[in-house]
Design an enzyme around this catalytic site. Sequence first.
Site, PDB file in Angstrom:
ATOM      1  NE  ARG A 158       7.928 -51.919  29.074  1.00  0.00           N
ATOM      2  CZ  ARG A 158       9.154 -51.888  29.586  1.00  0.00           C
ATOM      3  NH1 ARG A 158       9.467 -52.642  30.627  1.00  0.00           N
ATOM      4  NH2 ARG A 158      10.073 -51.111  29.054  1.00  0.00           N
ATOM      5  CG  ASP A 159       2.997 -48.858  25.700  1.00  0.00           C
ATOM      6  OD1 ASP A 159       1.758 -48.853  25.829  1.00  0.00           O
ATOM      7  OD2 ASP A 159       3.647 -47.847  25.390  1.00  0.00           O
ATOM      8  CB  CYS A 160       1.120 -52.075  21.440  1.00  0.00           C
ATOM      9  SG  CYS A 160      -0.339 -53.036  21.899  1.00  0.00           S
TER      10      CYS A 160
END
EC number: 3.2.1.-
Length: 424
Positions: A118-120
């Site tokens: 998630r979210d890099c």
Amino acid sequence: MKSHSPRRRAAAVIAALALCAAFTATQAQATPTQDVITPATKFYVDPHSKAAKQALVDFRNGDIEDATNMARLASWPQAEWFTEGTPDEVRVKVHKLVHRARTVGRTPVLVAYDIPGRDCSQYSSGGAASSAAYRQWIDAFATGVGDDDAVIVVEPDGLANLPRDCGPTTDPTGELTAARIADLAYAVKTLKARPRTAVYLDAGNVQWRSVGDIAQRLQDAGVQYGDGFALNVSNNHPTDHNARYGTWIAKCLWYATEGPEQARGHTDWCASQYYSSAAPNDGAPGDAVSPTDPTTWRWTDAWFDQNVGTPPTDELRHFVIDTSRNGRGAWTPPPGKYSGDPEVWCNAPGRGLGPRPTADTGVPLVDAYLWIKTPGESDGSCTRSTGGTIDPEYGIVDPPAGAWWPDQAHALARNAVPRLTFNP
């Protein structure tokens, strides 16, 4: 000089807080409808929200103005985020929420936010440990919803920020991106299989992916198995800009799947907020599309008018828009203040609550305006690429992503456009 005495103002706040506490009973007056979302749909309000608790704190501290604003904020529906936990834990939490909403005849808005990677791995990093773990979590989420009404937003940023977008070394083989797309499609199908769910796959915002790019990603990730897509989650771009963008996406999806035979599979032919072949593109001012100048978007509209026309509304994908922080539109930092990325999306200063949550939008393809991002929760410890830990816009280290930030909640309420009032 204030016209009301402190005693009268305190009495007004006490009444407002009592109204918040009793709001669940008021919700029971809603009449259930057959479809999950219609213009008459009323969304669930949590009487124990963070804003409601903040109102009590402010009142005890003698801050009557902020207490009143927090009571007003707490009277409006907001989404509930599910970001972690075991399958059993998420099943129980989801079930409790939809049960409370059913008891009072309202429709809850839920956010599934547990995709692997998630979210890099940035401010909102986390997520399930693997695709297998994620799918078990989604199965449990769906079980928790059961046969109750629910509006579900699937994985904010998960599609607009694929693993391949995180950097050249994150997904060199493409394996992680393929898994992400498959996981999103699994989530949409599984959640939509419940009999009373409306499912919207997140698609970023108007200043992110081009129309054709996000349309193809949506198609690959199974938007056709749900109700549509979500825009502007946790962002602050104007509602009308996102409505225009969403309409282009819906038409592009139709064009590449149901349109002319030669267009099948060609979302890449669609005009966008960045380019339109219908424009002269001759270098003269206004003769090319600019993403920051909506007056040039007439060229994008022209392309769709010429190539897509007006497909029946019931053949186009619908969408919802997050209006929780876009009352004053996007933030533009002072020219020259930052040499690196100013992170305009991250805890943008001076923003305000936007249009109130409603399913009666008056826009044919927009099923609802929703407060998906919880107003008052931080985006993370933004640094504006300054290399330090302090956010120069606030002079502090911002709270971690998802943490309650009273000062931000107060500012959003004070700056609301339209002015914040109690939910009638």
